[in-house]
Structure formats: C-alpha cells, structure tokens
Design an enzyme around this catalytic site. Sequence first.
Site, PDB file in Angstrom:
ATOM      1  CG  HIS A 271     -14.711   0.281  -5.579  1.00  0.00           C
ATOM      2  ND1 HIS A 271     -15.437  -0.049  -4.666  1.00  0.00           N
ATOM      3  CD2 HIS A 271     -13.545   0.544  -4.785  1.00  0.00           C
ATOM      4  CE1 HIS A 271     -15.187   0.301  -3.453  1.00  0.00           C
ATOM      5  NE2 HIS A 271     -13.968   0.613  -3.681  1.00  0.00           N
TER       6      HIS A 271
ATOM      7  CG  ASP B  63      -2.105   0.758   0.812  1.00  0.00           C
ATOM      8  OD1 ASP B  63      -2.096   1.923   0.696  1.00  0.00           O
ATOM      9  OD2 ASP B  63      -3.340   0.145   0.986  1.00  0.00           O
TER      10      ASP B  63
ATOM     11  N   GLY C 268       4.712   1.495  -1.568  1.00  0.00           N
ATOM     12  CA  GLY C 268       4.829   1.751  -2.767  1.00  0.00           C
ATOM     13  C   GLY C 268       3.577   1.936  -3.558  1.00  0.00           C
TER      14      GLY C 268
HETATM   15  C1  LIG Z   1     -10.873   1.516  -0.415  1.00  0.00           C
HETATM   16  S1  LIG Z   1      -9.269   1.128   0.389  1.00  0.00           S
HETATM   17  C2  LIG Z   1      -9.248  -0.519   0.403  1.00  0.00           C
HETATM   18  C3  LIG Z   1      -8.438  -1.176   1.442  1.00  0.00           C
HETATM   19  C4  LIG Z   1      -8.221  -2.536   1.590  1.00  0.00           C
HETATM   20  N1  LIG Z   1      -8.241  -3.312   0.462  1.00  0.00           N
HETATM   21  C5  LIG Z   1      -9.693  -2.871   2.320  1.00  0.00           C
HETATM   22  O1  LIG Z   1     -10.567  -3.547   1.363  1.00  0.00           O
HETATM   23  O2  LIG Z   1      -9.809  -2.837   3.312  1.00  0.00           O
HETATM   24  C6  LIG Z   1      -8.175   1.572  -0.871  1.00  0.00           C
HETATM   25  C7  LIG Z   1      -6.506   1.252  -0.614  1.00  0.00           C
HETATM   26  O3  LIG Z   1      -5.957   1.452  -1.767  1.00  0.00           O
HETATM   27  C8  LIG Z   1      -4.659   2.298  -1.388  1.00  0.00           C
HETATM   28  N2  LIG Z   1      -3.861   2.952  -2.445  1.00  0.00           N
HETATM   29  C9  LIG Z   1      -4.287   4.083  -3.161  1.00  0.00           C
HETATM   30  N3  LIG Z   1      -3.678   4.452  -4.092  1.00  0.00           N
HETATM   31  C10 LIG Z   1      -2.580   3.182  -3.976  1.00  0.00           C
HETATM   32  C11 LIG Z   1      -1.591   3.008  -4.758  1.00  0.00           C
HETATM   33  N4  LIG Z   1      -0.987   4.054  -5.886  1.00  0.00           N
HETATM   34  N5  LIG Z   1      -0.744   2.092  -4.525  1.00  0.00           N
HETATM   35  C12 LIG Z   1      -1.048   1.347  -3.554  1.00  0.00           C
HETATM   36  N6  LIG Z   1      -2.098   1.548  -2.929  1.00  0.00           N
HETATM   37  C13 LIG Z   1      -2.941   2.437  -3.255  1.00  0.00           C
HETATM   38  C14 LIG Z   1      -5.138   3.393  -0.271  1.00  0.00           C
HETATM   39  O4  LIG Z   1      -4.119   3.702   0.440  1.00  0.00           O
HETATM   40  C15 LIG Z   1      -6.303   2.289   0.426  1.00  0.00           C
HETATM   41  O5  LIG Z   1      -5.620   1.658   1.590  1.00  0.00           O
END
Ligand SMILES: C[S@@+](CC[C@H](N)C(=O)[O-])C[C@H]1O[C@@H](n2cnc3c(N)ncnc32)[C@H](O)[C@@H]1O
Length: 345
Positions: free
Chosen positions: A255, A209, A235
């Site tokens: 999404h 993340d 990353g």
């Molecule tokens: C809607 S949350 C879902 C988190 C987790 N998968 C869950 O279901 O509880 C979206 C996640 O994507 C991460 N995120 C956003 N941009 C990202 C990137 N460029 N690379 C990796 N993670 C990213 C956010 O920090 C967040 O933790």
Amino acid sequence: MRTNAANGQAEARRASGDLQDLIKAYQISQAIHVAAVLGVADQMAAGLRASDEIAAAVGAHPRTLYRLLRALAALGVFREHEHRRFSLTAMGECLRSDAERSVRPSAIYLGQTYRWQAWGHLLHSVKTGENAFRALHGVDTWTYRKRHPEQDAIFNAAMTANSRRVDRAIVVACDFSGCARIADIGGGQGSLLAAILAAYPEACGVLLDLPHVVATAAPVLEAAGVGNRCEVVGGSMLESVPEGCAAYVMKFILHDWDDADCIRILRNCRRAMRSDARLLVIERLVGPPNEDLTVKLSDLNMLVGPGGQERTREEFAALFEAGGLRLADVLSTRADMSVIVGEPA
Ligand SMILES: C[S@@+](CC[C@H](N)C(=O)[O-])C[C@H]1O[C@@H](n2cnc3c(N)ncnc32)[C@H](O)[C@@H]1O
C-alpha cells in the site's frame, strides 16, 4: 406541511453541525498528539491526579495543560473530577506507554509537523495526482526519514507498536507449519516476525528492511527470545529479496507503493521463491461504496504520504499476475486486515 418543513430544517441544522464537527477534527488529533508527546496518561496510571501536579511532572504550563485535559475529558479520553483532577478512561488507558495495545507511539508519530504538512498538501495531490509529500518536501518519505533519524525512530516505534496490536491475530490466521524459513519483507523492527517465530519454535526467520531500520531491530527480536533464529538483512526489496524461504510475509508494504513499484517488488519475491513457496500480503482491502472509512482514509494517507494506495481484491489479483504470481486465497483475520495469499503462477 409545516411539520415537514420544520423537520427538514432541524435535519439541515443537524447535518451542518455534524459536518462542522468533522471539519474541526484535526484539532482533536493535535490535542491527543500533544497529550501523547507529554506522556500525561502515564501520570494518571496510578489513579486520580491533579492537573497542576501533572503539569509539573511533564514540564507543561499548568493553566494551559488544564485546558488541554478538560477538552480531552469532554471527548472521553480522560475523565475530569472535582478540583481539576483527572483519571484515565478506557481510551486514555491506551495512551499509556506500557499499555498492551498502546497507541501512544502512533499518536506521537501522526502529529509530527512534517506529516500533517503533507496532509495540508492534499489539494495538490487531488488536482495533480502527484504525491503530496514529495511535492512538499522534495524527497520521498523513506529518504526524508533516513535524513532525519529522530523522525525515523518515531516512525519505527509507531510501526512496532501498531504491529504489536495485530500480530497475534495474524499468527492465528496464518498456518506456518512446516515452514523452515520465513521471510518478512519490509518487516520494520521485526515485531510480526518475532511473533511468528515465537509461535513456531522450529522455524528460522529472515528480516529484510532498509539498513538504518534493521539496525534498530535487535531489541525487539531479543525481547521475544528469537534473536538467535532470525537473520537480519539490510537492503532494498526494490533490488532483491532473500532467496529460498518457504513463506514470504509483507505487511503494510504494497500500500506504500504505486503499481509499477509493487510489480517490481512482487517480481523480486517471485524470483526468490521456490515453486512451493507462498507469499502472504497483509493489507486492508478496499470494500464496497459507502463503507470502510478506515481503509478509505488510509488510502488518502498513502496518497499524501508514501505515494501508494489501498486496493481491492481484484486490484491485488492483477498486481500478483503482473508479478508472476497467482492469487490463491484471501484469509480474514480478527484484526481489520486480510491476508492475500500468492503462489508462483
Ligand atoms: C508501513 S511500514 C510497515 C512495517 C512492517 N511491515 C509493519 O507492518 O509494521 C513500511 C516498511 O517498509 C520499509 N521499506 C521502505 N522502503 C523499503 C525498501 N526499499 N526495501 C525494504 N524495506 C523498505 C520501511 O522501512 C518500513 O519499515
């Protein structure tokens, strides 16, 4: 004839009343948000409590807190008893911080001003197709929260609490036997990966993340007793994802993004995957017309918030294909979400 006319009028009266209630629904959301922020449900954990006592304990104005509690009691969140005393209903129990399926972190997050301001910009999105959040705040949600660590903490806590409510259902629906290394892409603080690793003691995990998010993952992984089997990588999945895992899990990630960024993420996954690896995309599928309010509202939430959308099975199949993958299966879960399984094409 007269009866038909009278029936028609009664129906129209009911319909306009029902619609008026829906129009005012944001008031309910804010009332629950304030109760969650103040932690009033925790104050009723031991049973009946006078509203003035609760006000003193949470630092609220006594008469005004009573007005909030009685409104929420009329809604069924709390129960009002004689002498302005209140107790928890089944819904109210879920607002407790220590409830197994607590929605308190979610209520705290969803009522934050910067978020509902984005919903206030829905008209802009619908007229232009643009992301309301970016139009309003000038940056995307992830950059905004990186710049506002207190909001990032509230968001991450909400994601972790929401995940805890469904992690078990996902673990039951997916078979990770024989997977030596399992990656969770955009896995937040690691709640789901921790649940998977706890169920598969032979497996190791990789949590990817954003750096400022995974920096807060250790307590979640340690609490599940899997910290020593989980590599934590800060990353961006838009750049690359860890290579060589047997399974790649992505829950509530695609999404958040438009098609172009989804394809970029999927291609990065494909590049990292061995030929026998699987991708498990966990999302809510858009269903038939006139059904599935939750996913269709979530779709609008994606429009105004991160700038993504909810999708049908066919739309996922097309994204997978563009990402070099084949949609192999769709598994249902006990939670209201599906596991869309991808294999290298
Ligand atoms: C809607 S949350 C879902 C988190 C987790 N998968 C869950 O279901 O509880 C979206 C996640 O994507 C991460 N995120 C956003 N941009 C990202 C990137 N460029 N690379 C990796 N993670 C990213 C956010 O920090 C967040 O933790």
